[in-house]
Design an enzyme around this catalytic site. Sequence first.
Site, short mmCIF file in Angstrom:
data_model
loop_
_atom_site.label_atom_id
_atom_site.label_comp_id
_atom_site.label_asym_id
_atom_site.label_seq_id
_atom_site.Cartn_x
_atom_site.Cartn_y
_atom_site.Cartn_z
N GLY A 102 33.33 82.98 -43.88
CA GLY A 102 32.78 82.68 -42.56
C GLY A 102 33.47 83.43 -41.43
N ARG A 103 34.81 83.40 -41.43
CA ARG A 103 35.52 84.03 -40.30
C ARG A 103 35.59 85.54 -40.42
NH1 ARG A 103 38.21 80.55 -43.34
NH2 ARG A 103 39.96 81.23 -44.61
N GLU B 180 42.94 79.27 -39.73
CA GLU B 180 42.15 78.80 -40.87
C GLU B 180 42.49 79.62 -42.12
OE1 GLU B 180 37.62 78.82 -41.25
OE2 GLU B 180 37.95 76.79 -40.53
N HIS C 210 49.35 81.44 -13.81
CA HIS C 210 49.42 80.34 -12.83
C HIS C 210 49.26 78.98 -13.51
CE1 HIS C 210 49.57 82.92 -9.26
NE2 HIS C 210 48.91 83.76 -10.03
N GLU D 50 27.45 69.99 -37.64
CA GLU D 50 27.21 70.38 -36.24
C GLU D 50 25.99 71.29 -36.13
OE1 GLU D 50 30.00 70.51 -37.88
OE2 GLU D 50 31.73 69.95 -36.65
N LYS E 75 26.50 79.69 -43.24
CA LYS E 75 26.61 80.18 -44.62
C LYS E 75 26.15 79.10 -45.61
CE LYS E 75 29.96 82.06 -47.84
NZ LYS E 75 31.35 82.45 -48.06
N LYS F 55 36.01 66.08 -42.46
CA LYS F 55 34.54 66.03 -42.47
C LYS F 55 34.06 64.78 -43.21
CE LYS F 55 33.79 71.06 -42.64
NZ LYS F 55 33.29 72.16 -43.47
O1 F6P Z 1 34.74 73.91 -41.35
C1 F6P Z 1 35.18 75.18 -41.53
C2 F6P Z 1 34.06 76.16 -41.82
O2 F6P Z 1 33.71 76.07 -43.16
C3 F6P Z 1 34.47 77.56 -41.44
O3 F6P Z 1 35.22 78.19 -42.38
C4 F6P Z 1 33.14 78.19 -41.20
O4 F6P Z 1 33.27 79.37 -40.46
C5 F6P Z 1 32.44 77.08 -40.46
O5 F6P Z 1 32.90 75.88 -41.07
C6 F6P Z 1 30.95 77.14 -40.51
O6 F6P Z 1 30.44 77.08 -41.82
P1 F6P Z 1 28.95 77.43 -42.11
O7 F6P Z 1 28.72 78.87 -41.78
O8 F6P Z 1 28.75 77.16 -43.58
O9 F6P Z 1 28.07 76.54 -41.27
#
Ligand code: F6P
Length: 510
Positions: A248-249, A334, A365, A193, A187, A476
């Site tokens: 995002g979620r 979250e 188990h 990452e 987003k 972060k």
């Molecule tokens: O670090 C949390 C977060 O902002 C989540 O809420 C989101 O789903 C994820 O990182 C990824 O964010 P983006 O879609 O901006 O890469």
Amino acid sequence: MTAVQDLRSWNRLVALAAQERISRPASMRLDTGGLLMDFSRQRIDQDIIDALIALAQESDLPSAIEDLFEGATVNASERRAALHTAIRAPHHERPDGVADVIEAEQARMLDVARHVREGDWRGATGKPFSTVVHIGIGGSRLGPELVVNALGGDFDIRFLSNVDGNAAIRAFADLDPNETLIVVASKSFGTLETLTNARYARSWLLERTGDENAVARHFVAVTANIEAARRFGIPADRCLPIWDWIGGRYSLWSAVGLPIAIALGETGFRELLGGAHHMDHHFRTSPSAQNLPLMLALLGIWNNNFLDASTHAVLVYDHRLAILPQFLQQLEMESSGKSVTNDGSPSRIDTAPVIWGGEETDGQHAFHQLLHQGTRAFSADFVAVANPGHDLADQHRWLLANCLGQGEALLTGAPSPADAPHQAVAGNHPSTTLLLDRLDSRRLGMLIALYEHKVFCQSVIWGINPFDQWGVELGKQLARRVYDALGVSTDDTIDESTASLVDVLKSYRR
Ligand code: F6P
């Protein structure tokens, strides 16, 4: 505004919890569209249910639900609406102002998916794509992965999220670059990452194809930051937008669901949205006592706030739903892992429990020992599917038998033989059983929307904002400073214990 713990219904619940009632109704179940929720294994009775429903009313939940659907600014800290329900609504039910843009962009995304599926979109050497690597993290990964993993489809889709180089190397190791489409879903298009993995994917592609133009043919971006995606090298006509009013979620219904549409095709994707919309409609229109998301939320509040269940286990008895516990971890923790209420004051009650869980008899188990004989209070959801979609009938019968048997053991427990106190199983642990008659796009859409609305209801009662996640920012920022310190720079603002670990790592890495 009255704090939740000062409401009359809250105090009635405190009193009911103190009575330690144990009478349980023999059957308590609700169902809609092939999804059944049985809560006869909860520690509740009719008085408790009535008080919980009164709590929802006293918290003004009905008007909050309307605000959500109508596109009010329910995410106050970011001054945004949260309109995931609009994406899956029929056009005429969407709020004005977003209806047309949703229609247009959904059509565009489905068009991209069709081109990829049918082989009209090809790589730089003219080969059709056989594999999609979806790069994204958190909400930009878990929803699509949950659905693709559950429903399969007819395309090889891989997910890459972590910044760990081992994951990146493995994701691409056996792929033919000429047949690989890379979807970068972010987003913000600023997530460390995702950008690190996207850069790895870009070099992997360029090194192997030796073609500067390959990026434009092999990458697609899904983002609210088209400018950043273009700077990365992805042409505008390969960028699918998402909007700031989709969290995002809650984004798998948007263009973030591109891998779902590629795997399942347009029909499957639309059925997923249709199932979610079915749950939205049920949620918006059903009376409280028949309302699945609301009842699931209220049971969660009863267990968490009145029976001290500080963890909630999601126990999945269907391998296809293996990602569900992880997905719900992000969705619930979250969204509701907050300690400041909407008016800025600290919360004086507990908010989200720790969500954890695992898959079917593997869990039995491994960690179920603690569930049966540990010392801590918890609650659980069992999730199972009646018809398995394969013909290993006896195996499925065993699976269901274990699912119901575990719930029974948690409920009833067993006394120990006189000479073996170590065999006592206390029981009295509350659980809900969610049963799907079968697993398909529609039912999965319903199940996910059920949990989304559960989270919303709880957030309203707890008085918190479920659509922001400010807490993740500090870590972060600190990681960026440590990253620099792991290089050549020295940073005396890093705390002492971190700095000494940096020194150890540097000496090991020398
Ligand atoms: O670090 C949390 C977060 O902002 C989540 O809420 C989101 O789903 C994820 O990182 C990824 O964010 P983006 O879609 O901006 O890469």
